[in-house]
Design a protein around this motif. Structure first.
Motif, PDB file in Angstrom:
ATOM      1  N   LEU A   1      -6.835 -26.964  63.821  1.00  0.00           N
ATOM      2  CA  LEU A   1      -6.199 -27.613  64.972  1.00  0.00           C
ATOM      3  C   LEU A   1      -7.082 -28.729  65.518  1.00  0.00           C
ATOM      4  O   LEU A   1      -6.595 -29.826  65.825  1.00  0.00           O
ATOM      5  CB  LEU A   1      -5.920 -26.584  66.064  1.00  0.00           C
ATOM      6  CG  LEU A   1      -5.388 -27.143  67.401  1.00  0.00           C
ATOM      7  CD1 LEU A   1      -4.027 -27.790  67.208  1.00  0.00           C
ATOM      8  CD2 LEU A   1      -5.330 -26.035  68.453  1.00  0.00           C
ATOM      9  N   ALA A   2      -8.391 -28.467  65.633  1.00  0.00           N
ATOM     10  CA  ALA A   2      -9.301 -29.469  66.182  1.00  0.00           C
ATOM     11  C   ALA A   2      -9.332 -30.723  65.304  1.00  0.00           C
ATOM     12  O   ALA A   2      -9.269 -31.847  65.812  1.00  0.00           O
ATOM     13  CB  ALA A   2     -10.705 -28.880  66.317  1.00  0.00           C
ATOM     14  N   LYS A   3      -9.410 -30.534  63.995  1.00  0.00           N
ATOM     15  CA  LYS A   3      -9.474 -31.677  63.088  1.00  0.00           C
ATOM     16  C   LYS A   3      -8.176 -32.469  63.106  1.00  0.00           C
ATOM     17  O   LYS A   3      -8.186 -33.709  63.171  1.00  0.00           O
ATOM     18  CB  LYS A   3      -9.775 -31.190  61.668  1.00  0.00           C
ATOM     19  CG  LYS A   3      -9.944 -32.307  60.659  1.00  0.00           C
ATOM     20  CD  LYS A   3     -10.291 -31.751  59.283  1.00  0.00           C
ATOM     21  CE  LYS A   3     -10.453 -32.871  58.265  1.00  0.00           C
ATOM     22  NZ  LYS A   3     -10.791 -32.331  56.910  1.00  0.00           N
ATOM     23  N   THR A   4      -7.048 -31.767  63.079  1.00  0.00           N
ATOM     24  CA  THR A   4      -5.756 -32.447  63.096  1.00  0.00           C
ATOM     25  C   THR A   4      -5.553 -33.198  64.412  1.00  0.00           C
ATOM     26  O   THR A   4      -5.088 -34.354  64.423  1.00  0.00           O
ATOM     27  CB  THR A   4      -4.611 -31.439  62.904  1.00  0.00           C
ATOM     28  OG1 THR A   4      -4.797 -30.754  61.657  1.00  0.00           O
ATOM     29  CG2 THR A   4      -3.259 -32.137  62.888  1.00  0.00           C
ATOM     30  N   SER A   5      -5.903 -32.568  65.525  1.00  0.00           N
ATOM     31  CA  SER A   5      -5.718 -33.188  66.833  1.00  0.00           C
ATOM     32  C   SER A   5      -6.635 -34.400  67.011  1.00  0.00           C
ATOM     33  O   SER A   5      -6.242 -35.403  67.621  1.00  0.00           O
ATOM     34  CB  SER A   5      -5.974 -32.172  67.945  1.00  0.00           C
ATOM     35  OG  SER A   5      -5.086 -31.078  67.833  1.00  0.00           O
TER      36      SER A   5
ATOM     37  N   ALA B   1      -5.701 -30.675  72.857  1.00  0.00           N
ATOM     38  CA  ALA B   1      -5.579 -29.825  71.670  1.00  0.00           C
ATOM     39  C   ALA B   1      -6.903 -29.754  70.910  1.00  0.00           C
ATOM     40  O   ALA B   1      -7.286 -28.692  70.393  1.00  0.00           O
ATOM     41  CB  ALA B   1      -4.472 -30.355  70.770  1.00  0.00           C
ATOM     42  N   THR B   2      -7.619 -30.889  70.830  1.00  0.00           N
ATOM     43  CA  THR B   2      -8.917 -30.890  70.150  1.00  0.00           C
ATOM     44  C   THR B   2      -9.889 -29.947  70.848  1.00  0.00           C
ATOM     45  O   THR B   2     -10.567 -29.131  70.216  1.00  0.00           O
ATOM     46  CB  THR B   2      -9.495 -32.307  70.115  1.00  0.00           C
ATOM     47  OG1 THR B   2      -8.596 -33.172  69.405  1.00  0.00           O
ATOM     48  CG2 THR B   2     -10.845 -32.329  69.427  1.00  0.00           C
ATOM     49  N   ARG B   3      -9.956 -30.059  72.168  1.00  0.00           N
ATOM     50  CA  ARG B   3     -10.882 -29.207  72.929  1.00  0.00           C
ATOM     51  C   ARG B   3     -10.476 -27.733  72.834  1.00  0.00           C
ATOM     52  O   ARG B   3     -11.343 -26.843  72.780  1.00  0.00           O
ATOM     53  CB  ARG B   3     -10.906 -29.654  74.386  1.00  0.00           C
ATOM     54  CG  ARG B   3     -11.621 -30.972  74.617  1.00  0.00           C
ATOM     55  CD  ARG B   3     -13.111 -30.833  74.395  1.00  0.00           C
ATOM     56  NE  ARG B   3     -13.850 -31.962  74.932  1.00  0.00           N
ATOM     57  CZ  ARG B   3     -15.164 -31.998  75.057  1.00  0.00           C
ATOM     58  NH1 ARG B   3     -15.897 -30.969  74.663  1.00  0.00           N
ATOM     59  NH2 ARG B   3     -15.770 -33.070  75.551  1.00  0.00           N
ATOM     60  N   TYR B   4      -9.186 -27.454  72.817  1.00  0.00           N
ATOM     61  CA  TYR B   4      -8.736 -26.071  72.645  1.00  0.00           C
ATOM     62  C   TYR B   4      -9.177 -25.540  71.287  1.00  0.00           C
ATOM     63  O   TYR B   4      -9.636 -24.394  71.170  1.00  0.00           O
ATOM     64  CB  TYR B   4      -7.218 -25.995  72.784  1.00  0.00           C
ATOM     65  CG  TYR B   4      -6.659 -24.589  72.634  1.00  0.00           C
ATOM     66  CD1 TYR B   4      -6.731 -23.692  73.690  1.00  0.00           C
ATOM     67  CD2 TYR B   4      -6.087 -24.181  71.434  1.00  0.00           C
ATOM     68  CE1 TYR B   4      -6.242 -22.392  73.555  1.00  0.00           C
ATOM     69  CE2 TYR B   4      -5.587 -22.893  71.284  1.00  0.00           C
ATOM     70  CZ  TYR B   4      -5.669 -22.006  72.354  1.00  0.00           C
ATOM     71  OH  TYR B   4      -5.187 -20.723  72.211  1.00  0.00           O
ATOM     72  N   GLY B   5      -9.056 -26.372  70.265  1.00  0.00           N
ATOM     73  CA  GLY B   5      -9.527 -25.967  68.947  1.00  0.00           C
ATOM     74  C   GLY B   5     -11.026 -25.729  68.926  1.00  0.00           C
ATOM     75  O   GLY B   5     -11.507 -24.782  68.294  1.00  0.00           O
TER      76      GLY B   5
END
Length: 402
Positions: free
Chosen positions: A170-174, A158-162
């Motif tokens: 999304l990146a920060k939350t993941s 999810a981080t990489r997708y963000g």
């Protein structure tokens, strides 16, 4: 020279910790110095992704990721009484890990997909290895590690997708969820490591087991971490998030109580293992307090959790496992004890910078002091342990069991 390099490579490829612990130490030492002293808290090729997110990602998946590779591919075969991966398998995993680090070194957003595929591949290899071992060996005790590393894989995906899509929320939350997953893995690892090490210290002959951990503490921290993650995933309010994180922090603080075992409490190994739980717990408490709108900077709690809790736990595993798996008696030399002090000092300097970011000169100085002390801790460890890790001495049968 070529013969010597091949001999060293053969030794490093014989056991995962011999290869990945030095890689983790080098990355943990080099990245903060680059980030602070060379890049000035920036990255030359970062365009879409903020440099601070790249920094957090590289410390977590880079430095701690290599430590995880060394730990899992050394400890799990030992726990399940099976042959450990060697040679080409380990070097292939190191190659995948290195691809991700080269991309993150300069924050190369345009190569983000390549770095993502590499990191998801080696994390996926850990998942497959754990699942295969758990099924084949009927090792039910590995289910917790499997669950949390799957969670880490999902968090990284999810981080990489963000990163790739520019969805920075999304990146920060993941990435935060990945931090929590790593914290849960720390809790499981300490539950497996602390009892045998404590008993070895209390009874070096291993004729008895005078220390028996409280069963209620074994999985309480990871369970409450899972609850806090669920709150974040399902959109709980900041206040609910805060209370859940405080509960998880209290569980880790409670876990540190197992360090009080009489005079042996003052052994560096016991202080480090207990201190890892305590700093992780205190970091979670501070993040929770910040989300309850108390006057505490969340960044202070985050660094206390990651640099203090996770960092001290990683260095503890390096120091203890590095001894037992190279035929050395348990007991840490003075420079290694100093490395633990450097790591804690570097953590406190970084936390202090988060509490007073309004004075750039002082904040910048604290950042530099923190980076130098943190790097020094891992370089001192590497300097002391490299002669053991890079030579082919074998531990006595059973010397590393536990």
């Amino acid at each position: 020279m070529g013969r010597r390099l091949r001999a060293t490579a053969a030794v490093l490829g014989d056991e995962a910790l011999r290869l990945f612990f030095p890689l983790a130490a080098l990355h943990a030492a080099a990245w903060p110095l680059l980030w602070v002293a060379v890049y000035g808290l920036d990255l030359p090729l970062a365009r879409t992704v903020p440099p601070s997110l790249w920094h957090g990602h590289e410390m977590l998946i880079g430095a701690f990721g290599a430590a995880l590779l060394g730990f899992i591919f050394t400890a799990v075969p030992e726990w399940s009484n099976q042959d450990r991966p060697r040679g080409p398998v380990l070097f292939a995993l190191a190659g995948l890990w290195s691809v991700g680090r080269l991309v993150g070194l300069v924050g190369a957003d345009m190569l983000g997909a390549l770095g993502a595929l590499a990191d998801l591949a080696w994390l996926g290899a850990i998942v497959v290895f754990l699942a295969f071992t758990a099924v084949r060996q009927r090792a039910l005790g590995l289910r917790g590690f499997l669950f949390w590393i799957v969670a880490l894989w999902l968090g990284e995906a999810a981080t990489r997708y963000g990163f790739l899509t520019g969805d920075l929320h999304l990146a920060k939350t993941s990435l935060w969820l990945s931090v929590l997953a790593f914290t849960a893995i720390l809790g499981l690892a300490l539950a497996r490591i602390t009892p045998p090490i404590t008993n070895r210290i209390l009874d070096p002959d291993l004729a008895s087991t005078p220390f028996r951990p409280h069963p209620g503490r074994r999985n309480l921290g990871p369970i409450l971490i899972a609850t806090a993650m669920a709150g974040t995933i399902f959109g709980a309010s900041a206040a609910v998030d805060g209370f859940l994180l405080i509960a998880a922090g209290a569980a880790f603080m409670d876990r540190s109580a197992e360090a009080f075992i009489g005079r042996a409490f003052f052994r560096t190994e016991i202080l480090a293992l207990g201190g890892s739980s305590a700093l992780a717990g205190f970091g979670l408490l501070l993040v929770g307090a910040s989300r309850l709108a108390l006057p505490v900077p969340e960044l202070a709690g985050l660094h206390l959790l990651t640099m203090g809790g996770l960092g001290l736990g990683v260095l503890s595993v390096f120091a203890i496992a590095g001894k037992l798996h190279t035929g050395q008696p348990l007991g840490l030399e003075l420079p290694v004890k100093g490395a633990f002090l450097l790591l804690v000092g570097g953590t406190l300097a970084r936390v202090a910078a988060a509490f007073d970011p309004t004075t750039p000169s002082i904040t910048g100085l604290l950042h530099l002091i923190s980076a130098l002390m943190w790097a020094g801790a891992f370089l001192v460890w590497l300097r002391c342990y490299w002669p053991f890790l890079s030579r082919a001495d074998k531990p006595e049968e059973g010397s590393a069991r536990g």
